[in-house]
Design a protein around this motif. Structure first.
Motif, PDB file in Angstrom:
ATOM      1  N   LEU A  90     -11.294  -7.782   0.174  1.00 42.10           N
ATOM      2  CA  LEU A  90     -11.560  -6.679  -0.765  1.00 42.10           C
ATOM      3  C   LEU A  90     -10.364  -6.419  -1.682  1.00 42.10           C
ATOM      4  O   LEU A  90     -10.044  -5.271  -2.004  1.00 42.10           O
ATOM      5  N   VAL A  91      -9.700  -7.500  -2.117  1.00 37.94           N
ATOM      6  CA  VAL A  91      -8.564  -7.329  -3.027  1.00 37.94           C
ATOM      7  C   VAL A  91      -9.058  -6.805  -4.362  1.00 37.94           C
ATOM      8  O   VAL A  91     -10.178  -7.119  -4.787  1.00 37.94           O
ATOM      9  N   GLN A  92      -8.242  -5.995  -5.003  1.00 40.31           N
ATOM     10  CA  GLN A  92      -8.664  -5.358  -6.239  1.00 40.31           C
ATOM     11  C   GLN A  92      -7.911  -5.866  -7.458  1.00 40.31           C
ATOM     12  O   GLN A  92      -7.967  -5.265  -8.523  1.00 40.31           O
ATOM     13  N   PHE A  93      -7.203  -6.960  -7.316  1.00 43.54           N
ATOM     14  CA  PHE A  93      -6.526  -7.512  -8.490  1.00 43.54           C
ATOM     15  C   PHE A  93      -7.336  -8.685  -9.009  1.00 43.54           C
ATOM     16  O   PHE A  93      -8.114  -9.302  -8.271  1.00 43.54           O
ATOM     17  N   ASP A  94      -7.139  -8.976 -10.289  1.00 42.56           N
ATOM     18  CA  ASP A  94      -7.745 -10.192 -10.837  1.00 42.56           C
ATOM     19  C   ASP A  94      -6.889 -11.360 -10.378  1.00 42.56           C
ATOM     20  O   ASP A  94      -5.668 -11.234 -10.288  1.00 42.56           O
ATOM     21  N   TYR A  95      -7.499 -12.479 -10.105  1.00 48.23           N
ATOM     22  CA  TYR A  95      -6.702 -13.636  -9.725  1.00 48.23           C
ATOM     23  C   TYR A  95      -7.331 -14.907 -10.242  1.00 48.23           C
ATOM     24  O   TYR A  95      -8.511 -14.936 -10.602  1.00 48.23           O
ATOM     25  N   GLU A  96      -6.521 -15.930 -10.297  1.00 50.50           N
ATOM     26  CA  GLU A  96      -7.004 -17.245 -10.692  1.00 50.50           C
ATOM     27  C   GLU A  96      -6.468 -18.228  -9.661  1.00 50.50           C
ATOM     28  O   GLU A  96      -5.302 -18.174  -9.277  1.00 50.50           O
TER      29      GLU A  96
ATOM     30  N   TYR B 289       5.145   2.707   2.418  1.00 49.48           N
ATOM     31  CA  TYR B 289       4.199   1.942   1.635  1.00 49.48           C
ATOM     32  C   TYR B 289       2.804   2.001   2.244  1.00 49.48           C
ATOM     33  O   TYR B 289       2.643   2.255   3.436  1.00 49.48           O
ATOM     34  N   ILE B 290       1.816   1.723   1.403  1.00 44.46           N
ATOM     35  CA  ILE B 290       0.438   1.505   1.860  1.00 44.46           C
ATOM     36  C   ILE B 290       0.025   0.107   1.427  1.00 44.46           C
ATOM     37  O   ILE B 290       0.207  -0.264   0.256  1.00 44.46           O
ATOM     38  N   ALA B 291      -0.476  -0.673   2.388  1.00 45.00           N
ATOM     39  CA  ALA B 291      -0.961  -2.027   2.080  1.00 45.00           C
ATOM     40  C   ALA B 291      -2.476  -2.013   2.242  1.00 45.00           C
ATOM     41  O   ALA B 291      -2.986  -2.038   3.373  1.00 45.00           O
ATOM     42  N   MET B 292      -3.198  -1.941   1.129  1.00 46.32           N
ATOM     43  CA  MET B 292      -4.671  -1.910   1.143  1.00 46.32           C
ATOM     44  C   MET B 292      -5.174  -2.518  -0.154  1.00 46.32           C
ATOM     45  O   MET B 292      -4.482  -2.487  -1.177  1.00 46.32           O
ATOM     46  N   SER B 293      -6.394  -3.028  -0.117  1.00 44.67           N
ATOM     47  CA  SER B 293      -7.050  -3.547  -1.325  1.00 44.67           C
ATOM     48  C   SER B 293      -6.219  -4.627  -2.007  1.00 44.67           C
ATOM     49  O   SER B 293      -6.211  -4.739  -3.236  1.00 44.67           O
ATOM     50  N   GLY B 294      -5.502  -5.402  -1.207  1.00 41.34           N
ATOM     51  CA  GLY B 294      -4.721  -6.520  -1.736  1.00 41.34           C
ATOM     52  C   GLY B 294      -3.435  -6.099  -2.423  1.00 41.34           C
ATOM     53  O   GLY B 294      -2.751  -6.923  -3.025  1.00 41.34           O
ATOM     54  N   HIS B 295      -3.078  -4.827  -2.312  1.00 36.88           N
ATOM     55  CA  HIS B 295      -1.945  -4.301  -3.082  1.00 36.88           C
ATOM     56  C   HIS B 295      -0.963  -3.597  -2.162  1.00 36.88           C
ATOM     57  O   HIS B 295      -1.351  -2.985  -1.171  1.00 36.88           O
ATOM     58  N   VAL B 296       0.320  -3.700  -2.490  1.00 37.62           N
ATOM     59  CA  VAL B 296       1.339  -2.927  -1.786  1.00 37.62           C
ATOM     60  C   VAL B 296       1.703  -1.751  -2.684  1.00 37.62           C
ATOM     61  O   VAL B 296       2.267  -1.941  -3.769  1.00 37.62           O
TER      62      VAL B 296
END
Lengths: 159, 159, 159, 159
Positions: free
Chosen positions: C37-43, D134-141
């Protein structure tokens, strides 16, 4: 030709994070059959999405009528475990059809689940057994009317 | 009482990182039956760990003798898929026993696998079918002698 | 913006039943990131599909050139485990970029795998660490040049 | 040395069939770390088993005191997602410690889950980031105080 009918139950419970709650969701049966690499054509009829404690006698009558009206000879019905024996008994006495009820004690979408094995049991039973009504749970193929769910031990047993 | 006999095959292939290679390992059958919450006592006999392309006629004779000498009435045999039809035919003609062969096209230890469904099918077949030899694969219960593996399409089909 | 580059390795090994063999297949990285469920765009750039014992110095030079020519500041590279330390060292000394190598000791498509955790480690490292080259394996974030793979014990350790 | 503290949340929800209900159970963290083949020694402190909507300011004070009194420099805290930003802010301002909160939007025991990736992110962050929360969730730190949970979209976002 096997007709699949889904009525709900633990097998199809999903976690809805927005509700902080688990409820019966869309059936997992299609994913289970795909992953099993089955080679027959099938149709899944999503009849209900009920926890089986909420199944009514009217629901059972509708299910029975649905089966009688259907040309298919073999039926796999996924159902909640708590009243599966009652529903099985309500389906007895329909000539020339093999009807197998199954479900799961742990949702199909869990990592560790009995759901896949149970559906496999049901699919084989509907191809191997004589006409009648069966429950495939806890590794066993039971005849309807001869089985109960032992809630404390979380398993199905012969009456 | 179901006797389980494991002979190897893709169902039990494991990745050995030290060897950078996949080989038949300890059978996954015990984990499958535990996860399925089966309520019967069972014994697993680990007979062989072979890719089925390496099964010999002597192996098949030993398996047949093992079954004949055994008091149990029901047998589930896990086996590689490539020569499962041959082994099934080699087991025909043993009175009063229900013998079901199964395996998997993808190892049981994979996240997405047909292994669990197939073992479920076999466990139900051994309880529901008449004495004889069967193969439970591709969602179907086949009689021995009436089935082949279609290697190109990666599925079992009627002959 | 994180650029993902896949080069092969155990993480992406798949079983090809028609070949009775496991080989590096299409990368599992896309499924891992979706499920996370990552919320960044990636390639994802699929550069190679090699077992890392087959990586050549030319492969490593191409990878280095690819990174230098790329505007992105953060790189996650999936790679076989056997020569991951060598490739990490070949990528040292590129200014202003955070480069994290990871992979898995068990294929991502297995039911029990370190792949998902390792990719999670790499994605966090590329956001938290100072510019440089790192290996994220065995629960540890190592600096390039300070790590080796202990093949017998199947783990990564400080040099 | 990383100290792990579990407080509950969706990550640890289990289905209790006898209750027909899902509740926070024993933490899945130990299984996640084992499966990830981590090579560090760790200790898991099971502090609470709460849905985070039930976390109180007193709970947060106790957690803060626990961290201050602990010699360890690095902390990974598993926590429900709904009030994770609030708890993160309550832990700010403790010198010389790297504190990372994580959890999951789907329980760890589900087949498809973000739990494993998130714990991987947290374990890497506690090794790579500067002292802070920090919070590590949704692919983001995220840094504490700069993040919110978007309940409708079921994701964590920058404030």
């Amino acid at each position: 030709m096997i007709r699949f009918i889904t009525t709900g139950g633990t097998i199809d419970k999903i976690y809805f994070d927005a509700l902080s709650r688990f409820e019966v969701g869309e059936s997992a049966l299609n994913e289970i059959l795909n992953e099993a690499l089955v080679q027959f054509d099938y149709e899944i009829v999503p009849l209900l999405r009920k926890d089986s404690l909420e199944m009514t006698d009217e629901d059972r009558r509708n299910l029975r009528d649905r089966i009688i009206a259907d040309d298919a000879k073999g039926f796999v019905i996924t159902h909640g475990t708590d009243t599966m024996p009652e529903t099985a008994e309500a389906l007895m006495g329909i000539d020339d059809k093999i009807i197998v009820l199954t479900g799961a004690l742990t949702p199909a979408r869990f990592r560790t689940t009995d759901a896949v094995f149970n559906v496999g049991m049901a699919v084989a039973t509907v191809q191997s057994a004589k006409p009648g009504v069966y429950i495939a749970m806890s590794g066993h193929v039971f005849e309807a009317g001869k089985v109960r769910k032992n809630r404390d031990a979380n398993r199905f047993e012969p009456l």
